[in-house]
Design a protein around this motif. Structure first.
Motif, mmCIF file in Angstrom:
data_model
loop_
_atom_site.group_PDB
_atom_site.id
_atom_site.type_symbol
_atom_site.label_atom_id
_atom_site.label_comp_id
_atom_site.label_asym_id
_atom_site.label_seq_id
_atom_site.Cartn_x
_atom_site.Cartn_y
_atom_site.Cartn_z
ATOM 1 N N TYR A 152 0.916 -1.359 0.051
ATOM 2 C CA TYR A 152 -0.075 0.084 -0.017
ATOM 3 C C TYR A 152 0.815 1.306 0.040
ATOM 4 O O TYR A 152 0.419 2.307 -0.418
ATOM 5 N N SER A 153 2.193 1.197 0.604
ATOM 6 C CA SER A 153 2.835 2.210 0.577
ATOM 7 C C SER A 153 3.773 2.439 -0.735
ATOM 8 O O SER A 153 4.701 3.407 -0.718
ATOM 9 N N LEU A 154 3.716 1.704 -1.716
ATOM 10 C CA LEU A 154 4.562 1.878 -2.994
ATOM 11 C C LEU A 154 4.262 2.963 -3.783
ATOM 12 O O LEU A 154 3.166 3.474 -4.099
ATOM 13 N N ASN A 155 5.513 3.531 -4.042
ATOM 14 C CA ASN A 155 5.407 4.838 -5.079
ATOM 15 C C ASN A 155 5.177 4.298 -6.498
ATOM 16 O O ASN A 155 6.075 3.766 -6.893
ATOM 17 N N LYS A 156 3.944 4.407 -7.134
ATOM 18 C CA LYS A 156 3.803 4.023 -8.343
ATOM 19 C C LYS A 156 4.003 4.835 -9.703
ATOM 20 O O LYS A 156 3.741 4.506 -10.757
#
Length: 391
Positions: A36-40
């Motif tokens: 959920y914390s990934l920078n996409k």
């Protein structure tokens, strides 16, 4: 000596269960939070997202691939043994605590008169059947719709809760709902998540592009496990809190725990994802409301009015139903000393432990274990009136 060694076996297996369970839950929580914390934004081709993290004085950079990396690395770190050993140790506890002592912990003749082997057979068969139904739901077209699948799975657990409360003792029933759910979670890892990862690796070794379907299915099962974690934890510790199960509406308490636990987990997941409060704020009142209803449902009932109970009368009740375990030298085969060192063979001890007696034998019917001695409701009410008179 056999009882002494049995207690040590219980302690060591329980210790193992806690240690590996913490490891499993920790990895589940961590990887969900990581996802959920990934920078996409602005990622290179084939990379779903990245994350910079700091812990223990160190900095970490993590990349998650959309499907798989272009080349298979030499070393892969698997997170599977925590799940496997959690189930193995949990099943060991089921054997040591509930199967070996089925008459005390699993069977209640007032619910359904069973032999130990019948109770054990029902336990094993129902856990296997519950998993088979869940697996069938996930593999059917229903499994493609998250909402419908969640409703069906909720109904499955409710059906199991109602079934168990009509078969086993109160604490045995509640514990088995947790055992069924925990078995489904462990099987998700053993039979779906890890095999799917191995299939993707095998495709890479063969020079093929890994099929993303395997990853999507694995992620689905991993998400199921994540949302089930908090409810299962409550169910596994429920034998220490008999007020949860020792009443006619135990199945409703299971439903409320599922709703509250899943809502709390969803709240935490969406916080990790950085969502707007407006999108997940509803989970907080839902969780609080479910817990408040659970408190209301499990509220103790009155022991009723009636004639005063003398010391001699209450001693007769405890001699018949309590001192086989709670005596300096217990006669019950499962104990070499009184549980928690509580003896109930004289009036002074009864007054000293009156509050505990009221909770365990009057409010929740948790004692005697499995109601082996056939304590009647009239005797419980009389015991309650005597305790109330001591205040």
């Amino acid at each position: 000596m056999d009882v002494f060694l049995g207690e040590w076996a219980n302690l060591l297996i329980r210790w193992m269960h806690l240690v590996v369970g913490i490891g499993w839950i920790g990895t589940s929580f961590y990887f969900m939070a990581l996802d959920y914390s990934l920078n996409k934004l602005g990622q290179k081709q084939g990379v779903l997202g990245t994350a910079w993290q700091v812990h223990g004085g160190g900095f970490y950079f993590v990349e998650k691939y959309t499907v798989a990396p272009p080349q298979l690395p030499e070393t892969l770190h698997w997170f599977k043994w925590e799940a496997y050993l959690t189930w193995v140790s949990g099943f060991g506890l089921l054997i040591v605590q509930y199967y070996i002592h089925a008459r005390s912990y699993l069977i209640d003749p007032s619910v359904l008169p069973l032999t130990p082997w019948q109770a054990i057979g029902i336990s094993l068969g129902s856990i296997l059947a519950g998993w088979a139904i869940y697996e069938g739901l996930c593999r059917s077209p229903i499994g493609q719709n998250t909402t419908i699948l969640a409703i069906c799975f909720f109904a499955l657990i409710m059906g199991a809760a109602v079934f168990y409360t009509h078969v086993f003792s109160a604490r045995g029933a509640f514990l088995h709902v947790g055992a069924l759910t925990g078995s489904i979670m462990a099987t998700n890892v053993f039979a779906v998540i890890i095999p799917n990862q191995k299939k993707m690796i095998a495709q890479m070794i063969q020079g093929k592009t890994p099929d993303p379907y395997y990853g999507m299915v694995g992620k689905q099962r991993s998400t199921h496990n994540n949302y089930l974690t908090l409810p299962v934890l409550v169910m596994m510790v429920s034998p220490h809190y008999p007020f949860l199960s020792a009443h006619p509406h135990a199945w409703l308490v299971v439903a409320l725990i599922l709703i509250a636990g899943a809502s709390i987990r969803h709240y935490l997941n969406r916080v990790d994802a950085g969502d707007d409060w407006k999108n997940y704020g509803w989970t907080a009142p839902v969780a609080v409301g479910a817990l408040m209803i659970a408190i209301f449902v499990t509220a103790p009932r009155s022991s009723g009015g009636g004639a005063a109970v003398s010391d001699a009368e209450v001693l007769a009740v405890t001699q018949k139903h309590c001192v086989m375990c709670h005596a300096a030298k217990p006669t019950h085969e499962g104990f070499t000393e009184a549980p928690k060192n509580i003896t109930l063979d004289n009036i002074a001890s009864l007054r000293q432990y009156a509050a505990q007696i009221y909770v365990q034998a009057v409010q929740t019917n948790a004692m005697p274990l499995g109601n082996e001695t056939g304590m009647t409701q009239e005797e419980r009410d009389a015991l309650g009136r005597w305790v109330n008179a001591q205040k």
